[in-house]
Motif scaffolding. Structure first.
Motif, PDB file in Angstrom:
ATOM      1  N   ASP A   1      30.832  26.083  41.802  1.00 11.95           N
ATOM      2  CA  ASP A   1      29.611  25.278  41.976  1.00 11.95           C
ATOM      3  C   ASP A   1      29.989  23.928  42.600  1.00 11.95           C
ATOM      4  O   ASP A   1      29.370  23.470  43.562  1.00 11.95           O
ATOM      5  CB  ASP A   1      28.927  25.084  40.616  1.00 11.95           C
ATOM      6  CG  ASP A   1      27.629  24.290  40.705  1.00 11.95           C
ATOM      7  OD1 ASP A   1      26.953  24.372  41.746  1.00 11.95           O
ATOM      8  OD2 ASP A   1      27.290  23.604  39.721  1.00 11.95           O
TER       9      ASP A   1
ATOM     10  N   HIS B   1      28.886  22.372  46.206  1.00 12.78           N
ATOM     11  CA  HIS B   1      28.207  21.079  46.410  1.00 12.78           C
ATOM     12  C   HIS B   1      28.802  20.372  47.628  1.00 12.78           C
ATOM     13  O   HIS B   1      28.096  19.811  48.463  1.00 12.78           O
ATOM     14  CB  HIS B   1      28.364  20.170  45.183  1.00 12.78           C
ATOM     15  CG  HIS B   1      27.625  20.669  43.990  1.00 12.78           C
ATOM     16  ND1 HIS B   1      27.963  20.332  42.711  1.00 12.78           N
ATOM     17  CD2 HIS B   1      26.562  21.510  43.875  1.00 12.78           C
ATOM     18  CE1 HIS B   1      27.142  20.935  41.867  1.00 12.78           C
ATOM     19  NE2 HIS B   1      26.290  21.655  42.560  1.00 12.78           N
TER      20      HIS B   1
ATOM     21  N   HIS C   1      22.086  26.800  47.256  1.00 11.93           N
ATOM     22  CA  HIS C   1      21.417  26.335  46.034  1.00 11.93           C
ATOM     23  C   HIS C   1      19.952  26.761  45.991  1.00 11.93           C
ATOM     24  O   HIS C   1      19.435  27.120  44.935  1.00 11.93           O
ATOM     25  CB  HIS C   1      21.560  24.819  45.889  1.00 11.93           C
ATOM     26  CG  HIS C   1      22.817  24.437  45.172  1.00 11.93           C
ATOM     27  ND1 HIS C   1      24.050  24.510  45.760  1.00 11.93           N
ATOM     28  CD2 HIS C   1      23.032  24.023  43.895  1.00 11.93           C
ATOM     29  CE1 HIS C   1      24.969  24.141  44.880  1.00 11.93           C
ATOM     30  NE2 HIS C   1      24.388  23.835  43.731  1.00 11.93           N
TER      31      HIS C   1
ATOM     32  N   HIS D   1      24.194  29.244  36.826  1.00 17.19           N
ATOM     33  CA  HIS D   1      24.115  28.495  38.089  1.00 17.19           C
ATOM     34  C   HIS D   1      25.350  28.712  38.994  1.00 17.19           C
ATOM     35  O   HIS D   1      25.216  29.034  40.178  1.00 17.19           O
ATOM     36  CB  HIS D   1      23.940  27.015  37.743  1.00 17.19           C
ATOM     37  CG  HIS D   1      23.852  26.129  38.930  1.00 17.19           C
ATOM     38  ND1 HIS D   1      22.729  26.051  39.722  1.00 17.19           N
ATOM     39  CD2 HIS D   1      24.747  25.268  39.489  1.00 17.19           C
ATOM     40  CE1 HIS D   1      22.942  25.188  40.693  1.00 17.19           C
ATOM     41  NE2 HIS D   1      24.157  24.699  40.569  1.00 17.19           N
TER      42      HIS D   1
ATOM     43  N   ASN E   1      25.452  30.750  42.656  1.00 23.96           N
ATOM     44  CA  ASN E   1      25.912  30.092  43.884  1.00 23.96           C
ATOM     45  C   ASN E   1      27.099  30.825  44.493  1.00 23.96           C
ATOM     46  O   ASN E   1      27.162  31.017  45.706  1.00 23.96           O
ATOM     47  CB  ASN E   1      26.343  28.651  43.579  1.00 23.96           C
ATOM     48  CG  ASN E   1      25.152  27.722  43.468  1.00 23.96           C
ATOM     49  OD1 ASN E   1      24.169  27.891  44.166  1.00 23.96           O
ATOM     50  ND2 ASN E   1      25.238  26.759  42.582  1.00 23.96           N
TER      51      ASN E   1
END
Ligand code: NAD
Ligand code: FE2
Length: 386
Positions: A196, A200, A265, A279, A283
Protein backbone atom coordinates in the motif's frame (compact mmCIF):
# COMPACT_ATOMS: atom_id res chain seq x y z
CA UNK A 1 10.76 23.08 -15.09
CA UNK A 2 7.21 22.51 -13.86
CA UNK A 3 4.54 25.00 -14.86
CA UNK A 4 2.18 23.82 -12.11
CA UNK A 5 1.31 25.59 -8.90
CA UNK A 6 1.61 23.09 -6.06
CA UNK A 7 1.22 23.04 -2.29
CA UNK A 8 2.01 20.78 0.61
CA UNK A 9 1.30 20.57 4.33
CA UNK A 10 2.14 17.97 6.92
CA UNK A 11 2.12 17.03 10.60
CA UNK A 12 3.14 19.69 13.12
CA UNK A 13 6.12 17.74 14.41
CA UNK A 14 7.65 14.34 13.63
CA UNK A 15 10.00 12.52 15.95
CA UNK A 16 11.59 9.25 14.93
CA UNK A 17 14.24 6.63 15.59
CA UNK A 18 14.38 3.35 17.51
CA UNK A 19 12.95 3.78 21.02
CA UNK A 20 11.58 7.27 20.27
CA UNK A 21 8.25 6.31 21.85
CA UNK A 22 9.96 6.84 25.24
CA UNK A 23 9.98 10.59 24.53
CA UNK A 24 6.21 10.87 24.26
CA UNK A 25 5.84 12.32 27.76
CA UNK A 26 8.17 15.24 27.26
CA UNK A 27 6.50 16.13 23.93
CA UNK A 28 3.02 15.85 25.40
CA UNK A 29 3.73 18.69 27.80
CA UNK A 30 3.41 21.09 24.84
CA UNK A 31 -0.34 20.33 24.77
CA UNK A 32 -0.79 21.29 28.44
CA UNK A 33 -3.32 18.46 28.63
CA UNK A 34 -4.32 16.62 31.77
CA UNK A 35 -6.35 13.83 30.10
CA UNK A 36 -5.48 11.81 27.00
CA UNK A 37 -7.43 9.09 25.20
CA UNK A 38 -5.51 6.29 23.52
CA UNK A 39 -7.32 4.94 20.44
CA UNK A 40 -6.44 1.54 18.99
CA UNK A 41 -7.88 -1.75 17.68
CA UNK A 42 -8.14 -5.18 19.36
CA UNK A 43 -5.28 -6.69 17.31
CA UNK A 44 -2.86 -3.91 18.22
CA UNK A 45 -4.08 -3.97 21.84
CA UNK A 46 -3.01 -7.63 22.00
CA UNK A 47 0.60 -6.70 21.14
CA UNK A 48 0.84 -4.72 24.39
CA UNK A 49 2.01 -1.57 22.54
CA UNK A 50 -0.95 0.63 23.61
CA UNK A 51 -0.44 -0.38 27.27
CA UNK A 52 3.20 0.62 26.98
CA UNK A 53 2.25 3.99 25.49
CA UNK A 54 -0.35 4.42 28.21
CA UNK A 55 2.21 3.81 30.94
CA UNK A 56 4.63 6.32 29.41
CA UNK A 57 1.87 8.93 29.20
CA UNK A 58 0.74 8.29 32.79
CA UNK A 59 4.36 8.55 33.96
CA UNK A 60 4.45 12.06 32.52
CA UNK A 61 1.54 13.06 34.75
CA UNK A 62 -1.27 12.88 32.16
CA UNK A 63 -4.32 10.73 33.00
CA UNK A 64 -5.37 8.28 30.28
CA UNK A 65 -8.35 6.39 28.96
CA UNK A 66 -8.12 3.48 26.50
CA UNK A 67 -10.45 2.79 23.60
CA UNK A 68 -9.45 -0.43 21.84
CA UNK A 69 -12.51 -1.32 19.79
CA UNK A 70 -11.72 0.33 16.45
CA UNK A 71 -12.97 -1.95 13.65
CA UNK A 72 -10.86 -2.79 10.62
CA UNK A 73 -11.43 -0.25 7.82
CA UNK A 74 -13.96 1.46 10.11
CA UNK A 75 -17.62 1.69 9.11
CA UNK A 76 -18.82 5.28 9.32
CA UNK A 77 -21.42 4.62 12.04
CA UNK A 78 -18.66 3.46 14.41
CA UNK A 79 -17.34 7.02 14.66
CA UNK A 80 -20.52 8.41 16.24
CA UNK A 81 -20.89 5.26 18.39
CA UNK A 82 -17.40 5.56 19.83
CA UNK A 83 -17.83 9.31 20.28
CA UNK A 84 -20.90 8.70 22.48
CA UNK A 85 -18.85 6.30 24.60
CA UNK A 86 -15.95 8.66 25.27
CA UNK A 87 -17.49 12.14 25.13
CA UNK A 88 -17.90 12.43 28.90
CA UNK A 89 -14.18 11.71 29.47
CA UNK A 90 -13.12 15.36 29.04
CA UNK A 91 -10.15 14.32 26.96
CA UNK A 92 -7.91 17.10 25.71
CA UNK A 93 -5.66 15.11 23.39
CA UNK A 94 -6.17 11.89 21.41
CA UNK A 95 -3.32 9.43 20.82
CA UNK A 96 -3.82 7.00 17.93
CA UNK A 97 -1.76 3.80 18.06
CA UNK A 98 -2.02 1.29 15.20
CA UNK A 99 -2.47 0.98 11.47
CA UNK A 100 -4.52 3.20 9.19
CA UNK A 101 -7.80 2.04 10.73
CA UNK A 102 -6.86 3.25 14.23
CA UNK A 103 -5.14 6.42 13.02
CA UNK A 104 -8.07 7.41 10.79
CA UNK A 105 -10.52 6.77 13.65
CA UNK A 106 -8.39 8.97 15.92
CA UNK A 107 -8.58 11.85 13.43
CA UNK A 108 -12.34 11.43 13.04
CA UNK A 109 -13.01 11.24 16.79
CA UNK A 110 -10.80 14.27 17.46
CA UNK A 111 -12.85 16.27 14.94
CA UNK A 112 -16.12 14.83 16.19
CA UNK A 113 -15.30 16.05 19.71
CA UNK A 114 -15.17 19.70 18.65
CA UNK A 115 -17.88 19.68 15.96
CA UNK A 116 -21.44 19.30 17.13
CA UNK A 117 -22.72 17.23 14.21
CA UNK A 118 -22.80 13.65 13.02
CA UNK A 119 -19.70 12.40 11.20
CA UNK A 120 -21.82 12.04 8.06
CA UNK A 121 -21.58 15.82 7.74
CA UNK A 122 -17.79 15.49 7.35
CA UNK A 123 -18.13 13.49 4.11
CA UNK A 124 -16.33 15.19 1.23
CA UNK A 125 -13.43 17.63 1.12
CA UNK A 126 -12.94 20.32 3.80
CA UNK A 127 -16.41 19.87 5.32
CA UNK A 128 -15.13 19.76 8.92
CA UNK A 129 -15.96 23.21 10.26
CA UNK A 130 -13.97 23.61 13.49
CA UNK A 131 -10.40 22.54 14.37
CA UNK A 132 -10.16 19.11 15.97
CA UNK A 133 -8.69 18.28 19.37
CA UNK A 134 -4.88 17.90 19.24
CA UNK A 135 -3.73 14.45 18.09
CA UNK A 136 -0.62 12.31 18.38
CA UNK A 137 -0.37 9.55 15.75
CA UNK A 138 1.86 6.52 16.25
CA UNK A 139 1.87 4.06 13.31
CA UNK A 140 2.44 0.35 13.98
CA UNK A 141 2.14 -0.71 10.33
CA UNK A 142 4.43 0.64 7.59
CA UNK A 143 1.61 1.17 5.28
CA UNK A 144 -0.93 3.90 5.02
CA UNK A 145 1.14 6.98 5.87
CA UNK A 146 -2.07 8.21 7.50
CA UNK A 147 0.08 9.88 10.19
CA UNK A 148 0.98 12.61 7.68
CA UNK A 149 -2.10 12.86 5.45
CA UNK A 150 -5.20 15.06 5.75
CA UNK A 151 -7.35 12.01 4.90
CA UNK A 152 -9.52 9.57 6.84
CA UNK A 153 -11.14 6.65 5.02
CA UNK A 154 -14.45 5.13 6.12
CA UNK A 155 -16.65 2.32 4.85
CA UNK A 156 -20.26 3.17 3.96
CA UNK A 157 -21.96 -0.19 4.64
CA UNK A 158 -25.31 0.90 3.10
CA UNK A 159 -23.68 1.73 -0.22
CA UNK A 160 -21.04 -1.03 0.02
CA UNK A 161 -18.39 1.62 -0.67
CA UNK A 162 -15.36 3.20 0.93
CA UNK A 163 -14.88 6.95 0.81
CA UNK A 164 -12.14 9.37 1.72
CA UNK A 165 -12.84 12.35 3.97
CA UNK A 166 -10.33 15.16 3.57
CA UNK A 167 -9.73 17.92 6.11
CA UNK A 168 -6.79 20.11 7.03
CA UNK A 169 -7.83 19.51 10.65
CA UNK A 170 -6.91 15.81 10.33
CA UNK A 171 -3.19 16.57 10.22
CA UNK A 172 -1.78 15.61 13.63
CA UNK A 173 0.21 17.81 15.98
CA UNK A 174 2.76 15.11 16.71
CA UNK A 175 3.88 11.89 14.96
CA UNK A 176 6.14 9.29 16.53
CA UNK A 177 7.93 6.95 14.11
CA UNK A 178 9.38 4.21 16.31
CA UNK A 179 10.52 1.28 14.20
CA UNK A 180 10.45 -1.06 17.20
CA UNK A 181 6.64 -0.84 17.21
CA UNK A 182 6.46 -2.35 13.72
CA UNK A 183 8.88 -5.23 14.33
CA UNK A 184 6.16 -7.70 15.35
CA UNK A 185 3.89 -7.09 12.35
CA UNK A 186 3.21 -10.57 10.83
CA UNK A 187 4.58 -11.29 7.30
CA UNK A 188 1.21 -11.24 5.54
CA UNK A 189 0.36 -7.79 6.95
CA UNK A 190 3.92 -6.57 6.34
CA UNK A 191 3.46 -7.46 2.67
CA UNK A 192 0.02 -5.96 2.07
CA UNK A 193 0.48 -2.79 4.13
CA UNK A 194 4.00 -2.31 2.69
CA UNK A 195 2.67 -2.59 -0.85
CA UNK A 196 0.00 0.00 0.00
CA UNK A 197 2.82 2.38 0.97
CA UNK A 198 4.72 1.65 -2.23
CA UNK A 199 1.58 2.23 -4.30
CA UNK A 200 1.01 5.61 -2.60
CA UNK A 201 4.39 6.68 -3.91
CA UNK A 202 4.05 5.12 -7.35
CA UNK A 203 0.59 6.61 -7.88
CA UNK A 204 1.73 10.02 -6.64
CA UNK A 205 4.69 9.81 -9.03
CA UNK A 206 2.47 9.18 -12.07
CA UNK A 207 -0.39 11.41 -10.85
CA UNK A 208 -1.49 14.30 -13.07
CA UNK A 209 -0.80 16.41 -9.95
CA UNK A 210 2.80 15.17 -9.54
CA UNK A 211 5.17 18.04 -8.77
CA UNK A 212 8.77 18.53 -7.60
CA UNK A 213 7.88 18.05 -3.93
CA UNK A 214 5.77 14.91 -4.37
CA UNK A 215 8.40 13.48 -6.76
CA UNK A 216 11.10 13.91 -4.13
CA UNK A 217 9.10 12.07 -1.47
CA UNK A 218 7.86 9.41 -3.91
CA UNK A 219 11.24 8.50 -5.41
CA UNK A 220 12.95 8.19 -2.04
CA UNK A 221 10.02 6.19 -0.72
CA UNK A 222 10.06 3.74 -3.66
CA UNK A 223 13.81 3.38 -3.27
CA UNK A 224 13.48 2.52 0.43
CA UNK A 225 10.47 0.19 0.10
CA UNK A 226 11.51 -1.43 -3.18
CA UNK A 227 14.84 -2.46 -1.68
CA UNK A 228 13.59 -3.62 1.73
CA UNK A 229 10.08 -5.05 1.49
CA UNK A 230 11.17 -8.62 0.72
CA UNK A 231 13.56 -8.55 3.69
CA UNK A 232 10.90 -7.14 6.04
CA UNK A 233 8.52 -9.88 4.81
CA UNK A 234 10.93 -12.78 5.26
CA UNK A 235 12.94 -11.49 8.26
CA UNK A 236 10.56 -9.39 10.32
CA UNK A 237 13.13 -8.82 13.05
CA UNK A 238 15.49 -7.01 10.66
CA UNK A 239 15.20 -3.51 12.10
CA UNK A 240 17.09 -1.93 9.24
CA UNK A 241 14.54 -3.24 6.73
CA UNK A 242 11.71 -2.27 9.08
CA UNK A 243 13.11 1.23 9.44
CA UNK A 244 13.35 1.66 5.66
CA UNK A 245 9.73 0.50 5.40
CA UNK A 246 8.50 2.92 8.08
CA UNK A 247 10.27 5.97 6.63
CA UNK A 248 9.24 4.88 3.13
CA UNK A 249 5.64 4.68 4.28
CA UNK A 250 5.65 8.13 5.89
CA UNK A 251 7.27 9.59 2.76
CA UNK A 252 4.53 7.85 0.74
CA UNK A 253 1.93 9.63 2.87
CA UNK A 254 3.68 12.93 2.14
CA UNK A 255 3.81 12.14 -1.58
CA UNK A 256 0.09 11.41 -1.70
CA UNK A 257 -0.71 14.54 0.31
CA UNK A 258 1.15 16.57 -2.31
CA UNK A 259 -0.08 14.78 -5.46
CA UNK A 260 -2.87 12.29 -4.68
CA UNK A 261 -3.31 8.62 -5.51
CA UNK A 262 -5.02 7.47 -8.69
CA UNK A 263 -6.81 4.56 -10.36
CA UNK A 264 -5.36 1.72 -8.24
CA UNK A 265 -6.88 3.32 -5.14
CA UNK A 266 -10.11 4.27 -6.91
CA UNK A 267 -10.68 0.67 -8.03
CA UNK A 268 -9.68 -0.70 -4.61
CA UNK A 269 -12.47 1.19 -2.80
CA UNK A 270 -15.44 -0.94 -4.02
CA UNK A 271 -13.46 -4.14 -3.36
CA UNK A 272 -13.05 -2.99 0.23
CA UNK A 273 -16.59 -1.67 0.58
CA UNK A 274 -18.50 -4.65 -0.80
CA UNK A 275 -16.14 -7.61 -0.42
CA UNK A 276 -14.13 -6.52 2.64
CA UNK A 277 -10.83 -7.02 0.78
CA UNK A 278 -8.18 -5.43 3.04
CA UNK A 279 -6.97 -2.10 1.62
CA UNK A 280 -3.37 -3.19 0.95
CA UNK A 281 -4.45 -6.47 -0.63
CA UNK A 282 -6.97 -4.77 -2.94
CA UNK A 283 -4.33 -2.28 -4.07
CA UNK A 284 -1.68 -4.95 -4.60
CA UNK A 285 -4.05 -7.05 -6.73
CA UNK A 286 -4.94 -4.06 -8.91
CA UNK A 287 -1.40 -2.68 -9.21
CA UNK A 288 -0.24 -4.64 -12.28
CA UNK A 289 -3.45 -4.51 -14.37
CA UNK A 290 -3.84 -0.75 -13.76
CA UNK A 291 -0.19 -0.05 -14.64
CA UNK A 292 -0.52 -2.23 -17.77
CA UNK A 293 -3.48 -0.02 -18.74
CA UNK A 294 -1.45 3.13 -18.03
CA UNK A 295 1.79 1.82 -19.54
CA UNK A 296 1.94 3.88 -22.76
CA UNK A 297 1.28 7.09 -20.87
CA UNK A 298 3.86 6.58 -18.11
CA UNK A 299 6.91 4.97 -19.72
CA UNK A 300 9.43 7.73 -18.84
CA UNK A 301 8.16 7.78 -15.25
CA UNK A 302 8.30 3.97 -14.97
CA UNK A 303 11.89 4.12 -16.21
CA UNK A 304 12.69 6.39 -13.26
CA UNK A 305 10.89 3.96 -10.94
CA UNK A 306 13.16 1.16 -12.16
CA UNK A 307 16.21 3.30 -11.39
CA UNK A 308 14.89 4.18 -7.92
CA UNK A 309 14.30 0.51 -7.14
CA UNK A 310 17.81 -0.37 -8.32
CA UNK A 311 16.67 -2.71 -11.08
CA UNK A 312 19.15 -3.77 -13.71
CA UNK A 313 17.11 -3.34 -16.88
CA UNK A 314 19.72 -4.98 -19.12
CA UNK A 315 19.72 -1.79 -21.20
CA UNK A 316 19.41 1.92 -20.67
CA UNK A 317 16.58 2.88 -23.00
CA UNK A 318 13.39 4.33 -21.57
CA UNK A 319 11.48 1.40 -22.99
CA UNK A 320 13.70 -1.29 -21.45
CA UNK A 321 13.73 0.41 -18.05
CA UNK A 322 9.94 0.88 -18.07
CA UNK A 323 9.41 -2.79 -18.98
CA UNK A 324 11.85 -3.83 -16.26
CA UNK A 325 9.84 -1.81 -13.72
CA UNK A 326 6.67 -3.66 -14.77
CA UNK A 327 8.46 -7.01 -14.42
CA UNK A 328 9.57 -6.03 -10.92
CA UNK A 329 6.02 -5.06 -9.92
CA UNK A 330 4.77 -8.48 -11.12
CA UNK A 331 7.58 -10.21 -9.22
CA UNK A 332 6.90 -8.24 -6.02
CA UNK A 333 3.22 -9.19 -5.89
CA UNK A 334 4.13 -12.84 -6.52
CA UNK A 335 7.07 -13.01 -4.09
CA UNK A 336 4.99 -11.41 -1.34
CA UNK A 337 2.33 -14.09 -1.87
CA UNK A 338 -0.51 -11.63 -2.44
CA UNK A 339 -3.62 -13.20 -4.01
CA UNK A 340 -4.02 -12.39 -7.70
CA UNK A 341 -7.60 -13.51 -8.17
CA UNK A 342 -10.63 -11.71 -6.78
CA UNK A 343 -12.56 -14.98 -6.61
CA UNK A 344 -10.67 -15.70 -3.36
CA UNK A 345 -12.84 -12.93 -1.89
CA UNK A 346 -16.08 -14.19 -3.44
CA UNK A 347 -16.09 -11.86 -6.46
CA UNK A 348 -17.68 -13.39 -9.58
CA UNK A 349 -18.21 -12.28 -13.20
CA UNK A 350 -21.68 -11.07 -12.18
CA UNK A 351 -20.12 -8.46 -9.85
CA UNK A 352 -18.07 -6.71 -12.55
CA UNK A 353 -20.80 -4.23 -13.51
CA UNK A 354 -21.29 -3.16 -9.87
CA UNK A 355 -17.54 -2.81 -9.34
CA UNK A 356 -17.00 -0.79 -12.52
CA UNK A 357 -19.93 1.53 -11.85
CA UNK A 358 -18.87 2.10 -8.24
CA UNK A 359 -15.22 2.75 -9.09
CA UNK A 360 -16.15 5.17 -11.88
CA UNK A 361 -17.72 7.40 -9.21
CA UNK A 362 -14.43 7.80 -7.34
CA UNK A 363 -13.65 10.85 -9.47
CA UNK A 364 -11.48 12.49 -6.76
CA UNK A 365 -8.83 9.84 -7.47
CA UNK A 366 -9.60 8.85 -11.08
CA UNK A 367 -9.01 12.48 -12.02
CA UNK A 368 -5.35 12.03 -11.01
CA UNK A 369 -4.83 9.01 -13.26
CA UNK A 370 -2.51 9.76 -16.19
CA UNK A 371 -4.92 8.04 -18.62
CA UNK A 372 -8.69 8.57 -18.55
CA UNK A 373 -10.73 5.47 -17.72
CA UNK A 374 -14.26 4.80 -19.00
CA UNK A 375 -16.58 2.44 -17.13
CA UNK A 376 -15.77 -0.17 -19.79
CA UNK A 377 -11.99 0.32 -19.29
CA UNK A 378 -12.46 -0.15 -15.55
CA UNK A 379 -14.55 -3.29 -16.09
CA UNK A 380 -11.80 -4.73 -18.27
CA UNK A 381 -9.16 -4.09 -15.62
CA UNK A 382 -11.25 -5.86 -12.96
CA UNK A 383 -11.90 -8.67 -15.46
CA UNK A 384 -8.17 -9.46 -15.53
CA UNK A 385 -8.41 -10.44 -11.86
CA UNK A 386 -10.92 -13.27 -12.40
N1 NAD B 1 -5.65 8.19 5.96
C1 NAD B 1 -4.95 7.82 4.92
O1 NAD B 1 -4.24 8.62 4.33
C2 NAD B 1 -5.02 6.40 4.46
C3 NAD B 1 -4.20 5.98 3.41
C4 NAD B 1 -4.31 4.64 3.01
C5 NAD B 1 -5.19 3.78 3.64
N2 NAD B 1 -5.98 4.23 4.66
C6 NAD B 1 -6.94 3.37 5.36
O2 NAD B 1 -6.27 2.69 6.42
C7 NAD B 1 -6.93 1.43 6.67
C8 NAD B 1 -5.96 0.30 6.57
O3 NAD B 1 -4.90 0.49 7.47
P1 NAD B 1 -3.73 -0.61 7.60
O4 NAD B 1 -3.44 -1.17 6.27
O5 NAD B 1 -2.63 0.02 8.35
O6 NAD B 1 -4.42 -1.77 8.41
P2 NAD B 1 -5.26 -1.79 9.80
O7 NAD B 1 -5.07 -0.56 10.58
O8 NAD B 1 -6.66 -2.16 9.43
O9 NAD B 1 -4.55 -2.99 10.54
C9 NAD B 1 -4.52 -4.28 9.94
C10 NAD B 1 -4.30 -5.34 11.01
O10 NAD B 1 -2.96 -5.23 11.49
C11 NAD B 1 -2.95 -5.33 12.90
N3 NAD B 1 -1.72 -4.66 13.37
C12 NAD B 1 -1.39 -3.35 13.21
N4 NAD B 1 -0.17 -3.11 13.70
C13 NAD B 1 0.29 -4.28 14.21
C14 NAD B 1 1.51 -4.68 14.84
N5 NAD B 1 2.52 -3.83 15.03
N6 NAD B 1 1.63 -5.97 15.21
C15 NAD B 1 0.63 -6.86 14.99
N7 NAD B 1 -0.54 -6.55 14.38
C16 NAD B 1 -0.71 -5.27 13.99
C17 NAD B 1 -4.26 -4.71 13.32
O11 NAD B 1 -4.68 -5.15 14.58
C18 NAD B 1 -5.20 -5.20 12.21
O12 NAD B 1 -5.71 -6.47 12.54
C19 NAD B 1 -8.02 1.32 5.60
O13 NAD B 1 -9.27 1.72 6.11
C20 NAD B 1 -7.53 2.25 4.53
O14 NAD B 1 -8.56 2.69 3.67
C21 NAD B 1 -5.88 5.52 5.09
FE1 FE2 C 1 -3.64 3.33 0.39
Amino acid sequence: MTTKVYSFYTAGRIIGGPGSIKEIGQHLSAFEASRALIVTDPGVAKTGIPDRVRQLVEDSGVKTGLLSEVMAEPPINQVDELYERVRSGDYEVLIGVGGGSSLDMTKLLAARMTNDCSVSEFLGTEKVKKPALPTVLIPTTAGTGSEVTPNAIVTLPDQELKVGIVSKYFLPDLVILDVELTAGLPPKLTASTGMDAFIHSLESFISTKANPLSDTFALRSMRLIGRSIRKAFSHGDDLEARHAMLIGSTLGGMALTAAGTAAVHALAYPLGGKFAVPHGVANSMLLVPVMEYNFDAIKPRLAEVADAMGIDAGGRTTDSRAKAAMEELRALVKDLEIPSNMSVFGVTEGDLDFLAEAASKVTRLLGNNPKKMSVEDIREVYGKLL
